[in-house]
Design a protein around this motif. Structure first.
Motif, PDB file in Angstrom:
ATOM      1  N   PHE A  15       0.831  -1.200   0.000  1.00  0.00           N
ATOM      2  CA  PHE A  15       0.000   0.000   0.000  1.00  0.00           C
ATOM      3  C   PHE A  15       0.870   1.256   0.000  1.00  0.00           C
ATOM      4  N   GLU A  16       2.039   1.166   0.596  1.00  0.00           N
ATOM      5  CA  GLU A  16       2.974   2.295   0.571  1.00  0.00           C
ATOM      6  C   GLU A  16       3.396   2.608  -0.863  1.00  0.00           C
ATOM      7  N   ASP A  17       3.658   1.571  -1.652  1.00  0.00           N
ATOM      8  CA  ASP A  17       3.976   1.773  -3.070  1.00  0.00           C
ATOM      9  C   ASP A  17       2.813   2.424  -3.802  1.00  0.00           C
ATOM     10  N   PHE A  18       1.602   2.011  -3.451  1.00  0.00           N
ATOM     11  CA  PHE A  18       0.410   2.587  -4.065  1.00  0.00           C
ATOM     12  C   PHE A  18       0.305   4.075  -3.745  1.00  0.00           C
ATOM     13  N   ILE A  19       0.529   4.444  -2.486  1.00  0.00           N
ATOM     14  CA  ILE A  19       0.478   5.860  -2.095  1.00  0.00           C
ATOM     15  C   ILE A  19       1.519   6.661  -2.872  1.00  0.00           C
ATOM     16  N   LEU A  20       2.725   6.127  -2.988  1.00  0.00           N
ATOM     17  CA  LEU A  20       3.785   6.825  -3.714  1.00  0.00           C
ATOM     18  C   LEU A  20       3.453   6.959  -5.200  1.00  0.00           C
ATOM     19  N   LEU A  21       2.863   5.937  -5.779  1.00  0.00           N
ATOM     20  CA  LEU A  21       2.462   6.004  -7.181  1.00  0.00           C
ATOM     21  C   LEU A  21       1.370   7.048  -7.392  1.00  0.00           C
ATOM     22  N   VAL A  22       0.378   7.061  -6.521  1.00  0.00           N
ATOM     23  CA  VAL A  22      -0.692   8.062  -6.621  1.00  0.00           C
ATOM     24  C   VAL A  22      -0.114   9.461  -6.475  1.00  0.00           C
ATOM     25  N   ASN A  70     -11.551  11.269   9.950  1.00  0.00           N
ATOM     26  CA  ASN A  70     -10.725  11.238  11.163  1.00  0.00           C
ATOM     27  C   ASN A  70      -9.997   9.900  11.304  1.00  0.00           C
ATOM     28  N   ALA A  71     -10.682   8.816  11.003  1.00  0.00           N
ATOM     29  CA  ALA A  71     -10.052   7.492  11.080  1.00  0.00           C
ATOM     30  C   ALA A  71      -8.933   7.377  10.050  1.00  0.00           C
ATOM     31  N   TRP A  72      -9.149   7.927   8.862  1.00  0.00           N
ATOM     32  CA  TRP A  72      -8.126   7.882   7.825  1.00  0.00           C
ATOM     33  C   TRP A  72      -6.887   8.673   8.249  1.00  0.00           C
ATOM     34  N   CYS A  73      -7.086   9.862   8.788  1.00  0.00           N
ATOM     35  CA  CYS A  73      -5.948  10.675   9.250  1.00  0.00           C
ATOM     36  C   CYS A  73      -5.194   9.962  10.368  1.00  0.00           C
ATOM     37  N   SER A  74      -5.906   9.347  11.277  1.00  0.00           N
ATOM     38  CA  SER A  74      -5.260   8.607  12.367  1.00  0.00           C
ATOM     39  C   SER A  74      -4.469   7.424  11.829  1.00  0.00           C
ATOM     40  N   PHE A  75      -5.039   6.705  10.870  1.00  0.00           N
ATOM     41  CA  PHE A  75      -4.358   5.563  10.267  1.00  0.00           C
ATOM     42  C   PHE A  75      -3.073   5.992   9.565  1.00  0.00           C
ATOM     43  N   VAL A  76      -3.141   7.069   8.803  1.00  0.00           N
ATOM     44  CA  VAL A  76      -1.954   7.562   8.089  1.00  0.00           C
ATOM     45  C   VAL A  76      -0.899   8.025   9.083  1.00  0.00           C
ATOM     46  N   LYS A  77      -1.331   8.701  10.130  1.00  0.00           N
ATOM     47  CA  LYS A  77      -0.377   9.198  11.134  1.00  0.00           C
ATOM     48  C   LYS A  77       0.325   8.031  11.843  1.00  0.00           C
ATOM     49  N   ARG A  78      -0.418   6.978  12.152  1.00  0.00           N
ATOM     50  CA  ARG A  78       0.164   5.807  12.823  1.00  0.00           C
ATOM     51  C   ARG A  78       1.066   5.005  11.902  1.00  0.00           C
ATOM     52  N   THR A  79       0.641   4.803  10.680  1.00  0.00           N
ATOM     53  CA  THR A  79       1.293   3.847   9.800  1.00  0.00           C
ATOM     54  C   THR A  79       2.282   4.470   8.816  1.00  0.00           C
ATOM     55  N   TYR A  80       1.985   5.647   8.312  1.00  0.00           N
ATOM     56  CA  TYR A  80       2.793   6.230   7.239  1.00  0.00           C
ATOM     57  C   TYR A  80       3.350   7.599   7.593  1.00  0.00           C
ATOM     58  N   HIS A  82       6.312   8.314   8.228  1.00  0.00           N
ATOM     59  CA  HIS A  82       7.597   8.498   7.547  1.00  0.00           C
ATOM     60  C   HIS A  82       7.424   9.037   6.121  1.00  0.00           C
ATOM     61  N   LEU A  83       6.271   8.807   5.500  1.00  0.00           N
ATOM     62  CA  LEU A  83       6.013   9.359   4.169  1.00  0.00           C
ATOM     63  C   LEU A  83       5.543  10.807   4.232  1.00  0.00           C
ATOM     64  N   PHE A  84       4.833  11.145   5.298  1.00  0.00           N
ATOM     65  CA  PHE A  84       4.278  12.486   5.461  1.00  0.00           C
ATOM     66  C   PHE A  84       4.688  13.034   6.827  1.00  0.00           C
ATOM     67  N   PRO A  85       5.933  13.461   6.975  1.00  0.00           N
ATOM     68  CA  PRO A  85       6.423  13.892   8.287  1.00  0.00           C
ATOM     69  C   PRO A  85       5.762  15.179   8.790  1.00  0.00           C
ATOM     70  N   THR A  86       5.204  15.968   7.889  1.00  0.00           N
ATOM     71  CA  THR A  86       4.556  17.219   8.311  1.00  0.00           C
ATOM     72  C   THR A  86       3.039  17.095   8.289  1.00  0.00           C
ATOM     73  N   LEU A  87       2.545  15.897   8.560  1.00  0.00           N
ATOM     74  CA  LEU A  87       1.106  15.659   8.553  1.00  0.00           C
ATOM     75  C   LEU A  87       0.433  16.555   9.588  1.00  0.00           C
ATOM     76  N   CYS A  88      -0.537  17.308   9.139  1.00  0.00           N
ATOM     77  CA  CYS A  88      -1.233  18.229  10.037  1.00  0.00           C
ATOM     78  C   CYS A  88      -2.333  17.486  10.790  1.00  0.00           C
ATOM     79  N   CYS A  89      -2.983  18.176  11.701  1.00  0.00           N
ATOM     80  CA  CYS A  89      -4.070  17.557  12.464  1.00  0.00           C
ATOM     81  C   CYS A  89      -5.249  17.270  11.529  1.00  0.00           C
ATOM     82  N   HIS A  90      -6.120  16.378  11.957  1.00  0.00           N
ATOM     83  CA  HIS A  90      -7.213  15.945  11.080  1.00  0.00           C
ATOM     84  C   HIS A  90      -8.171  17.076  10.721  1.00  0.00           C
ATOM     85  N   THR A  91      -8.380  18.036  11.615  1.00  0.00           N
ATOM     86  CA  THR A  91      -9.302  19.132  11.291  1.00  0.00           C
ATOM     87  C   THR A  91      -8.732  20.026  10.197  1.00  0.00           C
ATOM     88  N   GLN A  92      -7.451  20.318  10.283  1.00  0.00           N
ATOM     89  CA  GLN A  92      -6.815  21.137   9.251  1.00  0.00           C
ATOM     90  C   GLN A  92      -6.747  20.381   7.926  1.00  0.00           C
TER      91      GLN A  92
END
Length: 101
Positions: A15-22, A70-80, A82-92
């Motif tokens: 799925f990480e490869d998929f995110i990078l491809l997208v 919110n669940a998607w933002c939490s999942f990305v923050k937990r799992t990925y 390293h791909l998005f080090p400047t991930l903002c809060c879910h509301t932003q």
């Protein structure tokens, strides 16, 4: 329009490869088709996340069927993180995502 040849096959193993491809595809399309009023809007240079990151994450979340933003933002923050080090809060993230629609 994107054209795919028989010899231009990309293997997506994770799925990480998929995110990078997208992200890569969105980057090409964004540079080509984004209106100037979007790319040069006020305070775009001070944003934590780029438009490309927000659009790519939104598309990936929609494609896997994640209903809760919110669940998607939490999942990305937990799992990925390293791909998005400047991930903002879910509301932003959600506000920026809706503004880009």
């Amino acid at each position: 329009m994107l054209k795919f040849q028989d010899d231009d096959t990309t293997l997506i193993a994770t799925f990480e490869d998929f995110i990078l491809l997208v992200y890569t595809i969105i980057d090409d399309l964004y540079q080509q088709f984004v209106p100037a009023c979007v790319s040069h809007r006020r305070n775009v240079d001070t944003a934590k996340m780029s438009d490309l990151e927000i659009i790519a994450l939104s598309i990936c979340g929609d494609l896997i069927g994640m209903d809760s933003e919110n669940a998607w933002c939490s999942f990305v923050k937990r799992t990925y993180q390293h791909l998005f080090p400047t991930l903002c809060c879910h509301t932003q993230f959600n506000r920026s995502r809706r503004a880009l629609l």
